[in-house]
Design a protein around this motif. Structure first.
Motif, PDB file in Angstrom:
ATOM      1  N   ALA A 114      81.734  18.948 -25.903  1.00 26.98           N
ATOM      2  CA  ALA A 114      82.794  18.730 -24.926  1.00 26.98           C
ATOM      3  C   ALA A 114      83.463  17.370 -25.086  1.00 26.98           C
ATOM      4  O   ALA A 114      84.130  16.890 -24.174  1.00 26.98           O
ATOM      5  CB  ALA A 114      82.224  18.870 -23.517  1.00 26.98           C
ATOM      6  N   ASN A 115      83.311  16.746 -26.236  1.00 32.29           N
ATOM      7  CA  ASN A 115      83.862  15.413 -26.460  1.00 32.29           C
ATOM      8  C   ASN A 115      85.039  15.426 -27.432  1.00 32.29           C
ATOM      9  O   ASN A 115      85.293  14.448 -28.130  1.00 32.29           O
ATOM     10  CB  ASN A 115      82.765  14.478 -26.987  1.00 32.29           C
ATOM     11  N   GLY A 116      85.737  16.552 -27.499  1.00 35.35           N
ATOM     12  CA  GLY A 116      86.926  16.613 -28.335  1.00 35.35           C
ATOM     13  C   GLY A 116      86.650  16.869 -29.792  1.00 35.35           C
ATOM     14  O   GLY A 116      87.480  16.554 -30.643  1.00 35.35           O
ATOM     15  N   ASN A 123      88.731  22.367 -27.104  1.00 37.79           N
ATOM     16  CA  ASN A 123      88.756  21.093 -26.379  1.00 37.79           C
ATOM     17  C   ASN A 123      89.402  21.259 -25.007  1.00 37.79           C
ATOM     18  O   ASN A 123      88.904  20.721 -24.005  1.00 37.79           O
ATOM     19  CB  ASN A 123      89.526  20.039 -27.193  1.00 37.79           C
ATOM     20  N   TRP A 124      90.509  22.009 -24.972  1.00 32.34           N
ATOM     21  CA  TRP A 124      91.188  22.184 -23.681  1.00 32.34           C
ATOM     22  C   TRP A 124      90.303  22.938 -22.699  1.00 32.34           C
ATOM     23  O   TRP A 124      90.174  22.530 -21.532  1.00 32.34           O
ATOM     24  CB  TRP A 124      92.513  22.933 -23.879  1.00 32.34           C
ATOM     25  N   GLN A 126      87.084  23.283 -22.462  1.00 34.29           N
ATOM     26  CA  GLN A 126      85.900  22.572 -21.986  1.00 34.29           C
ATOM     27  C   GLN A 126      86.253  21.413 -21.063  1.00 34.29           C
ATOM     28  O   GLN A 126      85.425  20.980 -20.266  1.00 34.29           O
ATOM     29  CB  GLN A 126      85.076  22.079 -23.175  1.00 34.29           C
ATOM     30  N   ALA A 127      87.491  20.944 -21.139  1.00 33.65           N
ATOM     31  CA  ALA A 127      87.918  19.835 -20.282  1.00 33.65           C
ATOM     32  C   ALA A 127      88.768  20.294 -19.101  1.00 33.65           C
ATOM     33  O   ALA A 127      89.155  19.481 -18.268  1.00 33.65           O
ATOM     34  CB  ALA A 127      88.708  18.816 -21.109  1.00 33.65           C
ATOM     35  N   ARG A 129      90.377  21.518 -15.702  1.00 32.73           N
ATOM     36  CA  ARG A 129      90.045  21.249 -14.305  1.00 32.73           C
ATOM     37  C   ARG A 129      91.058  21.962 -13.400  1.00 32.73           C
ATOM     38  O   ARG A 129      92.186  22.224 -13.816  1.00 32.73           O
ATOM     39  CB  ARG A 129      90.091  19.740 -14.025  1.00 32.73           C
TER      40      ARG A 129
END
Length: 291
Positions: A114-116, A123-124, A126-127, A129
């Motif tokens: 989850a760190n890019g 990536n999108w 997992q990040a 919101r």
């Protein structure tokens, strides 16, 4: 004398501005993102492996940068934008579309952490919101051309194979199959925890294959070793492109399947990035439009 005019048919897809309602990590390899929109009630789904286009923002953007004109020429307009700025376009399956409230579920097969360190969509997802903005080109009529699973009349049983990238489509297919329909299903996933409950009224024999971290495709060996039912089959195979091609050759050459009764799709290709595949898709679309 009177004349009559026939209105041109409405496009089966249109653009929606979506926002994230919530996210859930449903397994190590899968993130479910639930979207909402003020006009989402106008979207429909043909079920099964219903696909649509999702447009994600680039890193650092609050919303995807879309072409100013979103008509039938949207692809050419999107392609003409600066690739470093324009939205990230991907094809996904509608996992669920429901009303009251109007919500759209999309399951993202994710890789990396989850760190890019994954691809843009990984990536999108997992990040993501609540409140994050995306766009979608989604169906507004049920028979929209975005469904590939179409067993012909006279089909006695169905063969389905997939990996985790095609798992949402398999879930839709199994939910759509009627009671009494016979299906042999093989699904490979990277972790035992990625196994899901897949409700179906069909007489479905589902085999889960845990791949682990090895660069292997156990589904190929499993189908080769399987005893298949009698009768006229229809096959739907999806996942890693090389494995899909191998399975198709096996079904046609070794099992005697009619090649016209096999729907096959490479969702990804080992050794190729998401961007590599997108460039190939862009080139194919441009060539089709030029024909």
């Amino acid at each position: 004398m009177t004349t009559s005019t026939t209105a041109a048919p409405s496009p089966p897809f249109r653009f929606f501005d979506l926002h994230v309602v919530r996210t859930a990590r449903i397994s190590p390899a899968m993130v479910r993102v639930t979207f909402g929109a003020a006009d989402l009630a106008e979207a429909v789904s043909g079920g099964r492996d219903q696909r649509f286009k999702l447009f994600l923002p680039q890193p650092g953007q609050d919303a995807p940068v879309m072409p100013e004109v979103l008509d039938e020429g949207w692809f050419a307009n999107w392609r003409a934008q600066d690739p470093a700025v324009r939205s990230v376009m991907r094809t996904y399956t509608i996992r669920d579309l429901r009303t009251d409230p109007d919500e759209l579920d999309v399951d993202f097969a994710v890789h990396g952490d989850a760190n890019g360190h994954g691809g843009p969509a990984t990536n999108w997802a997992q990040a993501a919101r609540p409140g994050d903005r995306v766009a979608a080109l989604a169906p507004v009529v049920e028979d929209n051309g975005g469904v590939d699973f179409r067993p012909p009349a006279g089909t006695d049983w169905t063969l389905v194979t997939a990996d985790e990238t095609a798992l949402p489509a398999v879930a839709g297919i199994l939910a759509w199959l009627p009671a009494g329909a016979r299906a042999k299903v093989w699904i490979e996933v990277p972790h035992a925890e990625d196994v899901q409950d897949l409700p179906t009224a069909a007489d479905a024999d589902i085999t889960w294959l845990v791949r682990g971290s090895a660069a292997a495709t156990p589904v190929v060996d499993a189908v080769r070793a399987a005893e298949l039912p009698e009768g006229t089959p229809y096959a739907w195979i999806a996942g890693e492109a090389a494995a899909v091609r191998t399975l198709r050759r096996h079904l046609v050459g070794d099992r005697g399947f009619d090649r016209r009764a096999i729907e096959f799709t490479g969702y990804w290709r080992r050794g190729a990035s998401e961007e590599d595949l997108l460039k190939e898709w862009e080139r194919d679309q441009s060539e089709q439009q030029a024909d």
